[in-house]
Motif scaffolding. Structure first.
Motif, mmCIF file in Angstrom:
data_model
loop_
_atom_site.group_PDB
_atom_site.id
_atom_site.type_symbol
_atom_site.label_atom_id
_atom_site.label_comp_id
_atom_site.label_asym_id
_atom_site.label_seq_id
_atom_site.Cartn_x
_atom_site.Cartn_y
_atom_site.Cartn_z
ATOM 1 N N UNK A 32 0.816 -1.218 0.000
ATOM 2 C CA UNK A 32 0.000 0.000 0.000
ATOM 3 C C UNK A 32 0.845 1.262 0.000
ATOM 4 N N UNK A 33 2.127 1.105 0.280
ATOM 5 C CA UNK A 33 3.033 2.265 0.273
ATOM 6 C C UNK A 33 4.303 1.898 -0.483
ATOM 7 N N UNK A 34 4.683 2.744 -1.428
ATOM 8 C CA UNK A 34 5.912 2.496 -2.180
ATOM 9 C C UNK A 34 6.866 3.671 -2.002
ATOM 10 N N UNK A 35 8.119 3.343 -1.694
ATOM 11 C CA UNK A 35 9.171 4.360 -1.655
ATOM 12 C C UNK A 35 10.010 4.216 -2.916
ATOM 13 N N UNK A 36 9.992 5.246 -3.734
ATOM 14 C CA UNK A 36 10.771 5.236 -4.969
ATOM 15 C C UNK A 36 12.223 5.524 -4.630
ATOM 16 N N UNK A 37 13.102 4.695 -5.153
ATOM 17 C CA UNK A 37 14.517 4.821 -4.784
ATOM 18 C C UNK A 37 15.387 5.248 -5.955
ATOM 19 N N UNK A 38 16.397 6.020 -5.625
ATOM 20 C CA UNK A 38 17.438 6.357 -6.584
ATOM 21 C C UNK A 38 18.539 7.069 -5.840
ATOM 22 N N UNK A 39 19.772 6.904 -6.294
ATOM 23 C CA UNK A 39 20.873 7.624 -5.639
ATOM 24 C C UNK A 39 20.664 9.120 -5.793
ATOM 25 N N UNK A 40 19.969 9.464 -6.876
ATOM 26 C CA UNK A 40 19.685 10.863 -7.162
ATOM 27 C C UNK A 40 18.285 10.886 -7.752
ATOM 28 N N UNK A 41 17.324 10.470 -6.931
ATOM 29 C CA UNK A 41 16.000 10.075 -7.443
ATOM 30 C C UNK A 41 15.277 11.221 -8.128
ATOM 31 N N UNK A 42 15.509 12.445 -7.659
ATOM 32 C CA UNK A 42 14.757 13.550 -8.282
ATOM 33 C C UNK A 42 15.386 14.016 -9.595
ATOM 34 N N UNK A 43 16.475 13.361 -10.014
ATOM 35 C CA UNK A 43 16.993 13.589 -11.366
ATOM 36 C C UNK A 43 16.295 12.645 -12.350
ATOM 37 N N UNK A 44 15.315 11.875 -11.858
ATOM 38 C CA UNK A 44 14.620 10.891 -12.708
ATOM 39 C C UNK A 44 14.067 11.564 -13.963
ATOM 40 N N UNK A 45 14.311 10.959 -15.132
ATOM 41 C CA UNK A 45 13.827 11.581 -16.374
ATOM 42 C C UNK A 45 13.184 10.558 -17.311
ATOM 43 N N UNK A 46 12.689 9.455 -16.746
ATOM 44 C CA UNK A 46 12.084 8.407 -17.586
ATOM 45 C C UNK A 46 10.607 8.625 -17.864
ATOM 46 N N UNK A 47 10.050 9.743 -17.410
ATOM 47 C CA UNK A 47 8.626 10.036 -17.624
ATOM 48 C C UNK A 47 8.506 11.515 -17.941
ATOM 49 N N UNK A 48 7.505 11.861 -18.740
ATOM 50 C CA UNK A 48 7.275 13.280 -19.018
ATOM 51 C C UNK A 48 7.042 13.995 -17.684
ATOM 52 N N UNK A 49 7.693 15.122 -17.490
ATOM 53 C CA UNK A 49 7.527 15.834 -16.225
ATOM 54 C C UNK A 49 8.421 15.281 -15.125
#
Ligand code: 5AD
Ligand code: SF4
Length: 435
Positions: A196-213
């Protein structure tokens, strides 16, 4: 059918390693391995390692030392080293540690099944490539078994920021974003399995660019999944907090009011030497904008004390920044020299000075954390229940702000999301009653 083989994985370091360990366990599940939490009965032991600070890396070598006895008792036992120490020091480990059968870097674990076949043939196997192919796509579908209410999901790996102290750009490689369609499909499957809860992970997660926006766009798409109630993400760099992501904190009800936004230091001189590419003032202005979008957001941070060249005055600037932000959660470290990083070559701050600064910073952070937690008493929060507590009938879950909350649990089940009135604040958790 032959008896299933047993796999014990010990995970060090960050949440991304927790996610990677799950995926490695699933990949080896296809080769007939079932997980065990008892190393002494395992047919294979994997250490999923962390290289971020010297202490973390040293733990691997002492753990390998302890495993010598296990291997002597059971020569068929296979021992593998995965994760960032494997990436950074894999070849040396193979040379110097004959008891290690397998070394697999964080970008290669989709090749574990083939590597395991080589072990069965009596060979040793090493793979620390940065392959072109997407390892997650090659790992294929995840199993369908029911699971707990919270999950991590890696959406981005690697880092192009090259902070002067950090090994991540070397161990995890360049920044790569996973395609949104795959992430959304994986999230749906997790929800079908009870998450019911997902934590999106990335070393620099807010640099994610795989989706529009960017990350905000991905969060918007995930928020439309029925049954998925909460989203979080970690870890972010201040320079990648774009307008859309800040706005999402005000507009997207499923995005939780918690943000881990490391600043490392409050001194502009040190920030520059760290190659952080922002100032203390810039960070504080950013926090203001985030708080304007979501006034009750709880902020969390990382700090390094004793970075090469840090003076008492620089350290005081860090203390001042902490006082003005008020953090609800924090992680602070003494600078640790990492081979191959630019700061390793510079004149170092003495160990006693580092100890002294860390103590002072931690005292301040603990006091802030506790004060913010105490302020929750009397408030109503929602809690996602994850497990039973120590006392009979007690259930424990996490609030929107990621505080642990204990509740006397008549009729509460794992995975329930309930409103709770907070009645008391303890050392590391809150207590409350169901509304
Ligand atoms: N020494 C101390 N702390 C470090 N971190 C990263 N590299 C080092 C280092 N060489 C800390 C940073 C980062 C967190 C994950 O670990 O604060 O945000
Ligand atoms: Fe390391 Fe984070 Fe800096 Fe990237 S942004 S180099 S992961 S500290």
């Amino acid at each position: 059918m032959s008896l299933p083989k047993k796999l014990f994985i010990k995970t060090y370091g960050c949440q991304m390693n927790v996610y990677d360990s799950e995926r490695m366990s699933e990949a080896l599940g296809g080769e007939g391995y079932v997980p065990t939490d008892r190393p002494e009965e395992a047919d294979m032991i994997l250490l999923n390692t962390c290289h971020i600070r010297e202490k973390a890396a040293e733990k691997v070598y002492s753990e390998l030392g302890r495993m010598r006895g296990l291997k002597e008792a059971r020569p068929d036992l296979k021992i593998g080293v995965a994760g960032c120490v494997a990436q950074a020091e894999g070849e040396e480990i193979m040379r110097r540690q004959p008891l290690v059968d397998l070394v697999v870097g964080p970008q290669s674990y989709h090749r574990l099944p083939q590597m395991e076949a080589r072990l069965r043939a009596g060979e040793r196997a090493l793979d620390t490539d940065f392959p072109e192919e997407d390892k997650f796509a090659h790992l294929g579908k995840r199993p369908k078994a029911a699971r707990g209410p919270t999950a991590f999901l890696t959406v981005q790996e690697g880092c192009d920021k090259f902070c002067a102290f950090c090994v991540v750009p070397y161990t995890r490689g360049a920044e790569v974003s996973r395609p949104a369609a795959r992430i959304i499909a994986e999230a749906r499957e997790l929800v079908e399995r009870g998450v019911r809860e997902i934590t999106l992970l990335g070393q620099n997660v807010n640099a994610y660019h795989g989706h529009e926006g960017g990350l905000a766009g991905l969060i918007g798409a995930l928020a439309r999944i029925d049954g998925l109630e909460r989203l979080r993400y970690t870890t972010s760099h201040p320079n990648d907090m774009d307008d859309a992501l800040i706005a999402a904190h005000g507009e997207e009800a499923k995005l939780m009011p918690y943000l881990h936004l490391p600043v490392q230091s409050g001194s502009d001189r040190v920030l520059k030497a760290m190659n952080r590419k922002h100032t203390a003032e810039g960070y504080l202005r950013l926090i203001e904008r985030i708080r304007a979008a979501r006034p009750d957001i709880l902020l969390s941070g990382d700090f390094i004390v004793g970075f090469p060249g840090e003076t008492e005055e620089d350290f005081e600037a860090t203390m001042a920044l902490v006082r003005s932000v008020r953090y609800g959660q924090c992680y602070s470290f003494k600078y640790s020299t990492r081979p191959g990083t630019p700061a390793a070559e510079r004149a170092q701050v003495g160990e006693a000075e580092k100890d002294n600064r860390l103590q002072r910073l931690q005292a301040l952070l603990t006091q802030q954390q506790r004060a913010l937690q105490d302020e929750m008493v009397g408030r109503d929060v929602s809690v996602l229940f994850e497990r039973s507590g120590r006392e009979p009938g007690q259930m424990v879950g996490k609030s929107d702000h990621l505080h642990s909350v204990h509740v006397a649990g008549e009729g509460i089940a794992r995975g329930d999301l309930r409103r709770v009135r907070i009645t008391a604040s303890g050392t590391n958790s809150l207590a409350g009653t169901l509304l």
